[in-house]
Enzyme design. Structure first.
Site: not given
Length: 404
Positions: A98, A100, A135, A264, A283
């Site tokens: 996935q 972001h 993240e 990642h 995804r």
């Protein structure tokens, strides 16, 4: 300062031991436990345990008193929303591959889906909110991941070492343009292969990986990962996409920052994850969930090279900060052997991951924090001193808003 009661998320890829052991519960658990959430995510907000024993949602507390709980700086930027979510993540199996979006991409995608009338709870919805979702994952145990596109020349060497005749045209596509543009072209080709072509190609790649492992080749770890993914997700284009990514092993205390667009997948291990309080995920594969290839390609960053490993910058004795550009969060690791003063002008969550500590505020309030327990400190709370409550040292992780 108040103790938190936190939700455990039981995703299928989770561990039956890691989170339970941290919390001092019986193992193995009846079902996999994947994530322990600490924060004010609407899906599972933490609950404040008051002095009278009454629990109250942290989400409600922030809504009622944003300035007192979040501080003026944080409230002016984020409103009533706590900008970060802290997790213990325990992966027994691989998560989906996935990426972001950036803040701009998320705002555009959210507006487009709202305008199109896509229900927010729809299985094909990409953007649940208009926010970015950077993240950072810091290893508690040895932690395995795929993250970021490998340097193209290195990937060409890997693919040529596998020596799969059926894959040779794809290898040479990258060899002819060993840069970000070539990676984009190869990735796009692989992820859009017709299912018949994918079904014919994958077995040859997997057979080559088996042979490489038997021969203890240079790319043993990469091949073992491809074989594990191929077994878990047969016929999935994400298995081929994984050929292009860095295979990373983090030791306890090591971390990686995953900015917008970074492709990642977490593979195995337990770590402390801090991320922006958003649900936006695009995804690529290794999942039965919705994959929107055109939108994924709009979001992906094809910058390539080794993935930087962060080991924390020691700002004061025993306190290491993992610096990132993310304005939503900052993570610190505290190795507590004596007294450590903790102060911040915004909200804080502290989690004890080893031993136990005593928190003493400037007003004389005291709170003992045992392994697996976490505490909420509002912006209006006084500074605290942290010290071991036992004879041994302790370890804490501390989440705050970013300093940008």
């Amino acid at each position: 300062m108040d103790l938190l009661h936190n939700a455990v998320r039981p995703y299928a890829w989770g561990s039956r031991t890691a989170i339970a052991e941290l919390l001092g519960k019986e193992v193995p658990t009846p079902h996999p436990e994947a994530e322990l959430w600490m924060g004010a995510h609407p899906g599972d907000p933490s609950r404040i345990v008051g002095a009278d024993g009454v629990e109250r949602s942290l989400l409600d507390l922030l809504s009622a008193d944003p300035d007192g709980q979040l501080g003026t700086r944080c409230a002016n930027r984020w409103g009533t929303r706590l900008p970060f979510l802290l997790k213990v993540l325990a992966a027994e199996e691989a998560l989906s591959l996935q990426a972001h979006p950036s803040a701009e991409q998320a705002a555009q995608g959210f507006a487009a889906e709202e305008s199109a009338g896509v229900p927010r709870d729809s299985a094909i919805r990409n953007y649940k909110d208009p926010a970015a979702k950077p993240e950072l994952i810091c290893a508690l145990t040895e932690f395995h991941a795929l993250a970021g596109f490998r340097e193209p020349h290195r990937t060409v060497t890997f693919l040529r070492t596998l020596d799969v005749p059926e894959f040779a045209p794809y290898t040479e596509l990258l060899a002819a343009q060993p840069d970000s543009g070539g990676l984009r072209a190869l990735f796009t080709t692989l992820i859009t292969l017709p299912q018949t072509a994918l079904g014919a190609l994958l077995p040859h790649v997997l057979d080559a990986c088996v042979l490489h492992v038997k021969e203890h080749g240079e790319f043993d770890a990469e091949c073992r990962t491809i074989l594990e993914l191929g077994e878990a997700y047969p016929g999935d284009a994400g298995v081929l996409a994984a050929l292009l990514l860095n295979r990373i092993v983090l030791q306890p205390g090591d971390a990686i920052h995953l900015p917008a667009g970074n492709l990642h997948a977490y593979l195995h291990g337990t770590g402390i994850e801090i991320l922006a309080n958003s649900d936006n995920v695009l995804r690529c594969g290794l999942t039965p969930k919705h994959v929107d290839v055109p939108e994924l390609l709009r979001v992906l960053d094809f910058t390539c090279g080794d993935m930087p490993v962060l080991r924390g910058e020691e700002t004061t004795p025993g306190v290491s900060v993992y610096r990132t550009p993310a304005p939503e969060f900052e993570l610190s690791r505290l190795e507590v052997t004596g007294e450590t003063r903790v102060n911040h002008d915004g909200p804080q969550i502290m989690l004890c991951t080893r031993g136990s500590v005593e928190l003493v505020s400037e007003l004389g309030d005291r709170l003992e924090l045992l392994q697996g327990q976490s505490v909420w400190l509002a912006a209006s709370d006084p500074a605290v001193v942290v010290r071991p409550s036992g004879t041994e040292s302790a370890q804490l992780f501390r989440a705050t808003a970013g300093t940008d």
